[in-house]
Each structure stands twice: as C-alpha cells, then as structure tokens.
Design a protein around this motif. Structure first.
Motif, PDB file in Angstrom:
ATOM      1  N   ARG A  74      23.458  -0.085  83.335  1.00  0.00           N
ATOM      2  CA  ARG A  74      23.900  -1.483  83.221  1.00  0.00           C
ATOM      3  C   ARG A  74      24.702  -1.898  84.434  1.00  0.00           C
ATOM      4  O   ARG A  74      25.355  -1.087  85.080  1.00  0.00           O
ATOM      5  CB  ARG A  74      24.781  -1.654  81.983  1.00  0.00           C
ATOM      6  CG  ARG A  74      24.057  -1.394  80.717  1.00  0.00           C
ATOM      7  CD  ARG A  74      24.985  -1.612  79.558  1.00  0.00           C
ATOM      8  NE  ARG A  74      24.471  -0.864  78.418  1.00  0.00           N
ATOM      9  CZ  ARG A  74      24.992  -0.892  77.230  1.00  0.00           C
ATOM     10  NH1 ARG A  74      26.070  -1.614  76.995  1.00  0.00           N
ATOM     11  NH2 ARG A  74      24.483  -0.196  76.262  1.00  0.00           N
ATOM     12  N   GLY A  79      28.378  -6.666  78.799  1.00  0.00           N
ATOM     13  CA  GLY A  79      28.913  -6.488  77.453  1.00  0.00           C
ATOM     14  C   GLY A  79      29.881  -7.594  77.069  1.00  0.00           C
ATOM     15  O   GLY A  79      30.198  -8.500  77.847  1.00  0.00           O
ATOM     16  N   ARG A  80      30.349  -7.499  75.856  1.00  0.00           N
ATOM     17  CA  ARG A  80      31.259  -8.508  75.309  1.00  0.00           C
ATOM     18  C   ARG A  80      32.622  -8.436  76.009  1.00  0.00           C
ATOM     19  O   ARG A  80      33.145  -7.364  76.268  1.00  0.00           O
ATOM     20  CB  ARG A  80      31.423  -8.257  73.809  1.00  0.00           C
ATOM     21  CG  ARG A  80      32.273  -9.280  73.128  1.00  0.00           C
ATOM     22  CD  ARG A  80      32.402  -8.986  71.654  1.00  0.00           C
ATOM     23  NE  ARG A  80      31.125  -9.221  71.005  1.00  0.00           N
ATOM     24  CZ  ARG A  80      30.834  -8.784  69.802  1.00  0.00           C
ATOM     25  NH1 ARG A  80      31.684  -8.070  69.120  1.00  0.00           N
ATOM     26  NH2 ARG A  80      29.660  -9.047  69.273  1.00  0.00           N
ATOM     27  N   LYS A  81      33.187  -9.572  76.273  1.00  0.00           N
ATOM     28  CA  LYS A  81      34.506  -9.642  76.913  1.00  0.00           C
ATOM     29  C   LYS A  81      35.602  -9.406  75.878  1.00  0.00           C
ATOM     30  O   LYS A  81      35.458  -9.737  74.703  1.00  0.00           O
ATOM     31  CB  LYS A  81      34.714 -11.011  77.574  1.00  0.00           C
ATOM     32  CG  LYS A  81      33.651 -11.366  78.591  1.00  0.00           C
ATOM     33  CD  LYS A  81      33.639 -10.385  79.742  1.00  0.00           C
ATOM     34  CE  LYS A  81      32.554 -10.726  80.733  1.00  0.00           C
ATOM     35  NZ  LYS A  81      31.605  -9.673  80.935  1.00  0.00           N
ATOM     36  N   ARG A  82      36.705  -8.848  76.310  1.00  0.00           N
ATOM     37  CA  ARG A  82      37.836  -8.585  75.419  1.00  0.00           C
ATOM     38  C   ARG A  82      38.423  -9.912  74.941  1.00  0.00           C
ATOM     39  O   ARG A  82      38.448 -10.895  75.680  1.00  0.00           O
ATOM     40  CB  ARG A  82      38.904  -7.778  76.145  1.00  0.00           C
ATOM     41  CG  ARG A  82      38.441  -6.366  76.471  1.00  0.00           C
ATOM     42  CD  ARG A  82      39.538  -5.576  77.150  1.00  0.00           C
ATOM     43  NE  ARG A  82      40.637  -5.275  76.251  1.00  0.00           N
ATOM     44  CZ  ARG A  82      40.737  -4.159  75.537  1.00  0.00           C
ATOM     45  NH1 ARG A  82      39.801  -3.264  75.613  1.00  0.00           N
ATOM     46  NH2 ARG A  82      41.776  -3.955  74.763  1.00  0.00           N
ATOM     47  N   LEU A  83      38.927  -9.908  73.713  1.00  0.00           N
ATOM     48  CA  LEU A  83      39.513 -11.118  73.137  1.00  0.00           C
ATOM     49  C   LEU A  83      40.683 -11.622  73.970  1.00  0.00           C
ATOM     50  O   LEU A  83      40.875 -12.826  74.121  1.00  0.00           O
ATOM     51  CB  LEU A  83      39.986 -10.839  71.710  1.00  0.00           C
ATOM     52  CG  LEU A  83      38.899 -10.609  70.669  1.00  0.00           C
ATOM     53  CD1 LEU A  83      39.531 -10.198  69.349  1.00  0.00           C
ATOM     54  CD2 LEU A  83      38.065 -11.854  70.488  1.00  0.00           C
ATOM     55  N   ASN A  85      41.018 -11.506  77.121  1.00  0.00           N
ATOM     56  CA  ASN A  85      40.523 -12.197  78.319  1.00  0.00           C
ATOM     57  C   ASN A  85      40.029 -13.592  77.985  1.00  0.00           C
ATOM     58  O   ASN A  85      40.069 -14.493  78.824  1.00  0.00           O
ATOM     59  CB  ASN A  85      39.386 -11.408  78.965  1.00  0.00           C
ATOM     60  CG  ASN A  85      39.847 -10.081  79.523  1.00  0.00           C
ATOM     61  OD1 ASN A  85      41.039  -9.816  79.613  1.00  0.00           O
ATOM     62  ND2 ASN A  85      38.907  -9.242  79.867  1.00  0.00           N
ATOM     63  N   LEU A  86      39.531 -13.764  76.762  1.00  0.00           N
ATOM     64  CA  LEU A  86      38.978 -15.048  76.355  1.00  0.00           C
ATOM     65  C   LEU A  86      40.045 -16.027  75.867  1.00  0.00           C
ATOM     66  O   LEU A  86      39.859 -17.236  75.947  1.00  0.00           O
ATOM     67  CB  LEU A  86      37.941 -14.846  75.249  1.00  0.00           C
ATOM     68  CG  LEU A  86      36.734 -13.989  75.611  1.00  0.00           C
ATOM     69  CD1 LEU A  86      35.873 -13.745  74.388  1.00  0.00           C
ATOM     70  CD2 LEU A  86      35.920 -14.652  76.708  1.00  0.00           C
ATOM     71  N   SER A 135      40.000  -5.701  65.216  1.00  0.00           N
ATOM     72  CA  SER A 135      40.551  -6.167  66.496  1.00  0.00           C
ATOM     73  C   SER A 135      42.076  -6.136  66.445  1.00  0.00           C
ATOM     74  O   SER A 135      42.728  -5.750  67.418  1.00  0.00           O
ATOM     75  CB  SER A 135      40.075  -7.582  66.809  1.00  0.00           C
ATOM     76  OG  SER A 135      38.692  -7.598  67.002  1.00  0.00           O
TER      77      SER A 135
END
Length: 172
Positions: A74, A79-83, A85-86, A135
């Motif tokens: 990859r 992949g999914r971003k960390r919460l 960071n969002l 989480s």
C-alpha cells in the motif's frame, strides 16, 4: 529486562519493513512462540489477528513470497484517518469529560474512571463527536488511563450456619 530489550529491537526492525514483510516477520515470531504467540504478537505490534494468521498461512504454504507480495504494497498514508486528525476539538472535549470523572491517587500515575467507555462515547456523541466505545477505550489508554473492570473475589468459605443467621435475624 532481556525480554523488553528483545521486544524493542523487534519493533525497530518491524518499523523498517513494508506491509508484507512485517506480516511475515510477526507471523514467524508468533509461530516460534508457540501457544499464545498469536495473541502476544498482536498485542505487542498492533497487527490484527487476521493479518498475522494470513502471514502464517503464507509462510506455511511453501510459495515464493516474492510473488505473493508483488503489487500488494500500500501507499503511505492509506487507510482510515485517526479521529483526532479529523476533529480537533475531540481531545479537548474528552479531557473535559474525564476531568469530571477521574479517580485515582494523585501521588501515583494510575488514573481511572467510574464511567464505562460506552457512557463516555454516548456523551461524546451528544457533544457532536460520533465515536464508538472502542475509540474511547483506545484514546483513554493513550491518555494514561487504566481500563479495568470490577472483579468479584471470593473471600473464603461460606459460613455453614449462614441461613440460620438470617432466619434468626428475621425472627427478631
């Protein structure tokens, strides 16, 4: 002491490997540990159990590993971003909730809360931060909280006249 040093060296080596190589390396270590090795390696490295199992299967298959890995690496940052960071206010709001519910000895580094991760997640959703209890669990561990469930302990044998004691109290 020696075990900790070995683990640190393993994690250093692991950080230099690509996805397929790290899967095989961790799988090899899990196999060499024997019973419980899969769980131990998953906890130590953060790789999921299915990923390690896939690596074990590939190692035991006898196939040429270079052909398995072709085109399956990859790109960095996938992949999914960390919460965190969002949502920049997420940590601040979680810290605020935990300030109200934190327990523990101020002289010790051990902190805990009486609230379940599910209740904390519900409060975070009410504040506009959609997140799961898992989480919350991960973030609390990162914040240094000890996540422990209540454990019932048996404190010796039951008194043989226990029923008689209650009958006597009821008669009085």
């Amino acid at each position: 002491m020696e075990k900790r040093i070995k683990e640190e060296v393993m994690l250093k080596v692991l950080s230099t490997l690509n996805e397929a190589q790290s899967r095989w390396y961790v799988a090899k270590e899990a196999i060499s540990l024997g019973r419980g090795g899969l769980k131990r390696m998953s906890e130590l490295t953060g790789l999921s159990r299915p990923t390690i199992l896939k690596g074990m299967k590939e190692l035991k298959s006898g196939q040429d590993l270079s052909k398995i890995a072709e085109g399956k690496i990859r790109k960095e940052g996938g992949g999914r971003k960390r919460l965190t960071n969002l949502d920049s206010a997420l940590v601040k709001d979680l810290t605020h909730i935990m300030d109200e519910n934190t327990a523990g000895d101020p002289m010790s580094l051990l902190k805990w809360t009486g609230k379940s991760t599910r209740k904390i997640a519900d409060e975070m959703v009410d504040l506009g931060h959609p997140m799961s209890a898992m989480s919350v669990c991960r973030m609390l561990k990162e914040m240094g909280y000890s996540l422990q469930a209540n454990v019932k302990t048996k404190e010796g044998k039951e008194h043989p006249d226990r029923d008689a004691q209650f009958k006597y109290i009821n008669e009085q």
